[in-house]
Design an enzyme around this catalytic site. Structure first.
Site, PDB file in Angstrom:
ATOM      1  CG  ASP A  85      -0.281  -0.434   2.501  1.00 25.06           C
ATOM      2  OD1 ASP A  85       0.950  -0.314   2.599  1.00 25.06           O
ATOM      3  OD2 ASP A  85      -0.993  -0.903   3.404  1.00 25.06           O
ATOM      4  CG  ASN A 139      -8.469  -1.645  12.201  1.00 23.97           C
ATOM      5  OD1 ASN A 139      -7.549  -2.332  11.758  1.00 23.97           O
ATOM      6  ND2 ASN A 139      -8.938  -0.589  11.560  1.00 23.97           N
ATOM      7  CG  HIS A 157      -5.630  -2.469   9.017  1.00 24.49           C
ATOM      8  ND1 HIS A 157      -5.672  -1.092   9.112  1.00 24.49           N
ATOM      9  CD2 HIS A 157      -4.340  -2.803   9.300  1.00 24.49           C
ATOM     10  CE1 HIS A 157      -4.477  -0.638   9.428  1.00 24.49           C
ATOM     11  NE2 HIS A 157      -3.663  -1.651   9.554  1.00 24.49           N
ATOM     12  CD  GLU A 205      -8.583   0.755   8.016  1.00 25.10           C
ATOM     13  OE1 GLU A 205      -8.378  -0.197   8.802  1.00 25.10           O
ATOM     14  OE2 GLU A 205      -8.023   1.866   8.135  1.00 25.10           O
TER      15      GLU A 205
HETATM   16  P1  PGA Z   1       2.538  -1.522  12.520  1.00 26.67           P
HETATM   17  O1  PGA Z   1       1.332  -1.534  11.487  1.00 26.67           O
HETATM   18  O2  PGA Z   1       3.505  -2.547  12.071  1.00 26.67           O
HETATM   19  O3  PGA Z   1       3.119  -0.128  12.415  1.00 26.67           O
HETATM   20  O4  PGA Z   1       1.964  -1.807  13.873  1.00 26.67           O
HETATM   21  C1  PGA Z   1       0.739  -2.744  11.151  1.00 26.67           C
HETATM   22  C2  PGA Z   1      -0.509  -2.510  10.341  1.00 26.67           C
HETATM   23  O5  PGA Z   1      -1.189  -1.502  10.567  1.00 26.67           O
HETATM   24  O6  PGA Z   1      -0.816  -3.341   9.478  1.00 26.67           O
END
Ligand code: PGA
Length: 246
Positions: free
Chosen positions: A67, A136, A138, A143
């Site tokens: 992304d 959450n 995702h 999301e």
């Molecule tokens: P993070 O993000 O590694 O910064 O915790 C993970 C994500 O949001 O998929």
């Protein structure tokens, strides 16, 4: 789904790097799906060390990132283009033309998303997709509520995701409200998936993903239906799973 629980973030990073390195030694022209955020930083550091000290070769490797923030130019300090350059691409012998990240500034975003999907297909598909997990649930920026049939597209970020990522920006206000992300169907086409989870903030999401109902409300739960998934979690992230509760 195989759940591997390790003691520390460092062990998680070393194991993840060993997993990637084993694939590259077996298949030097492998196609990797890559993730950004805090979780894979230690993995990338170890891959850089393996490259410098043990000659791990990336010259024939192709990469596709999950992304990018919508609206951020490639050279923005918080863009995932910059993140990848600083954490991996600029530090190993990947060929720039073999690295792919969705553009956050394409004029025709539908065409850009279709071009991205087509590039993955032309590369022969993704051999190993690295994933983090959001608080959450995702994966990528898919999301809660995202259909499992989704493909690469522009999405709205939830407020909790914007808050979770605000640490990379001068203020919450500057966190983009949208992003381009591979879809869940795109991710599920990877031949193998390695999900990394570290820290107690991920415990509830990880337990729901690996042991809960398979539902779009927990996007990572779809991985229960993939034939080849390894979940690598440290003890804090795995604390909500039955495996650690017993
Ligand atoms: P993070 O993000 O590694 O910064 O915790 C993970 C994500 O949001 O998929």
């Amino acid at each position: 789904m195989e759940l591997v629980i390790v003691d520390s973030y460092r062990e998680l990073s070393l194991r993840a790097a060993a997993h990637v390195a084993a694939l590259l030694r077996r298949k030097p022209n492998a196609v990797l799906g890559l993730a950004t955020g805090s979780t894979p930083v230690g993995l990338y550091q170890e891959l850089v060390r393996l490259h410098r000290q043990e000659g791990l070769d990336f010259s024939r490797v192709t990469t596709f990132n999950l992304d990018e923030y919508w609206g951020l130019p490639d050279d923005h300090p918080a863009s995932y283009h910059r993140f990848m350059q600083e954490n991996l691409f600029g530090l190993v012998n990947l060929r720039p033309e073999n690295t792919h990240i969705p553009s956050g500034t394409a004029e025709n975003v539908e065409a850009e998303c279709e071009r991205y999907e087509e590039a993955i297909r032309r590369a022969g598909g993704i051999d190993l997709q690295i994933l983090g997990i959001g608080q959450n649930g995702h994966i990528g920026f898919n999301e809660p509520g995202t259909p499992f049939t989704s493909r690469t597209r522009v999405v709205d970020l939830t407020e909790d995701t914007r808050r979770a990522n605000a640490r990379f920006f001068p203020s919450l206000e500057e966190v983009p409200r949208r992003a381009v992300t591979m879809g869940i169907a795109t991710i599920m086409e990877a031949r193998e998936i390695l999900l990394l989870a570290s820290g107690k903030e991920k415990a509830a999401a990880l337990a729901a993903a690996v042991e809960g109902e398979v539902t779009p409300e927990v996007p990572a739960s779809v991985l229960q239906t993939h034939p080849r998934v390894t979940v690598l979690a440290d003890r804090a992230a795995a604390a909500g799973t039955r495996r650690l509760a017993v």
